[in-house]
Design a protein around this motif. Structure first.
Motif, PDB file in Angstrom:
ATOM      1  N   MET A 294      -0.811   6.817  -7.371  1.00 42.08           N
ATOM      2  CA  MET A 294       0.377   6.291  -6.750  1.00 42.08           C
ATOM      3  C   MET A 294       0.049   5.627  -5.406  1.00 42.08           C
ATOM      4  N   THR A 295      -0.887   6.212  -4.679  1.00 40.05           N
ATOM      5  CA  THR A 295      -1.269   5.645  -3.390  1.00 40.05           C
ATOM      6  C   THR A 295      -1.890   4.273  -3.564  1.00 40.05           C
ATOM      7  N   ARG A 296      -2.702   4.131  -4.589  1.00 43.15           N
ATOM      8  CA  ARG A 296      -3.346   2.837  -4.843  1.00 43.15           C
ATOM      9  C   ARG A 296      -2.301   1.755  -5.091  1.00 43.15           C
ATOM     10  N   GLU A 297      -1.260   2.071  -5.830  1.00 38.78           N
ATOM     11  CA  GLU A 297      -0.214   1.087  -6.102  1.00 38.78           C
ATOM     12  C   GLU A 297       0.538   0.731  -4.825  1.00 38.78           C
ATOM     13  N   LEU A 298       0.792   1.734  -3.980  1.00 40.22           N
ATOM     14  CA  LEU A 298       1.475   1.464  -2.712  1.00 40.22           C
ATOM     15  C   LEU A 298       0.644   0.524  -1.846  1.00 40.22           C
ATOM     16  N   ILE A 299      -0.647   0.790  -1.761  1.00 41.61           N
ATOM     17  CA  ILE A 299      -1.517  -0.075  -0.961  1.00 41.61           C
ATOM     18  C   ILE A 299      -1.604  -1.468  -1.576  1.00 41.61           C
ATOM     19  N   SER A 300      -1.613  -1.552  -2.886  1.00 43.74           N
ATOM     20  CA  SER A 300      -1.600  -2.867  -3.544  1.00 43.74           C
ATOM     21  C   SER A 300      -0.333  -3.632  -3.203  1.00 43.74           C
ATOM     22  N   TRP A 301       0.801  -2.938  -3.201  1.00 42.22           N
ATOM     23  CA  TRP A 301       2.062  -3.582  -2.842  1.00 42.22           C
ATOM     24  C   TRP A 301       2.048  -4.042  -1.385  1.00 42.22           C
ATOM     25  N   LEU A 302       1.494  -3.221  -0.500  1.00 41.00           N
ATOM     26  CA  LEU A 302       1.389  -3.637   0.897  1.00 41.00           C
ATOM     27  C   LEU A 302       0.496  -4.867   1.026  1.00 41.00           C
ATOM     28  N   GLY A 303      -0.582  -4.898   0.258  1.00 42.42           N
ATOM     29  CA  GLY A 303      -1.455  -6.060   0.253  1.00 42.42           C
ATOM     30  C   GLY A 303      -0.754  -7.296  -0.270  1.00 42.42           C
ATOM     31  N   LEU A 304       0.039  -7.126  -1.326  1.00 40.69           N
ATOM     32  CA  LEU A 304       0.804  -8.258  -1.849  1.00 40.69           C
ATOM     33  C   LEU A 304       1.814  -8.759  -0.832  1.00 40.69           C
ATOM     34  N   LEU A 305       2.447  -7.835  -0.133  1.00 40.03           N
ATOM     35  CA  LEU A 305       3.403  -8.240   0.902  1.00 40.03           C
ATOM     36  C   LEU A 305       2.704  -8.990   2.033  1.00 40.03           C
TER      37      LEU A 305
END
Length: 124
Positions: free
Chosen positions: A1-12
């Motif tokens: 779940m953390t990896r997806e959150l960081i991916s979303w932050l990167g996308l943002l």
């Protein structure tokens, strides 16, 4: 779940509206504080290093500068490898990576400074 959150932050961080959102909620400042000399959060910072866009966003660059100057030895080496990757891809290296490399070359840690000199030698 953390990896997806960081991916979303990167996308943002790749979009102007996303950058404004990250700035508005103080995400960069929070992530900047994750650094410690013990390397407790190094695994998270490594994920962010590969997810965030550092070429245009000033706050992301500031965050990376803070990480590089306050990092554990392992994280410092990974950041220097990231700088080497930036150099090899010819992607905004001389704009702001070179001063950070000079700062790392003057570091008291011999392993980090040797690696910084290695990257500088390749770049120059």
């Amino acid at each position: 779940m953390t990896r997806e959150l960081i991916s979303w932050l990167g996308l943002l961080s790749n979009e102007k509206k996303g950058q404004k959102l990250l700035k508005k909620f103080g995400i960069y400042e929070y992530l900047e504080k994750l650094i410690d000399l013990d390397g407790y959060y190094d695994h998270l910072i490594l994920l962010m290093l590969n997810s965030f866009l550092f070429s245009t966003e000033e706050l992301a660059r500031k965050m990376l500068m803070h990480w590089s100057s306050n990092a554990s030895t392992l994280l410092s080496k990974n950041i220097l490898e990231y700088f080497r990757l930036i150099y090899r891809s010819e992607y905004f290296f001389y704009d702001w990576c070179l001063p950070l490399l000079m700062q790392q070359a003057a570091c008291e840690n011999r392993q980090v400074s040797a690696m910084a000199f290695d990257v500088l030698e390749e770049a120059c």
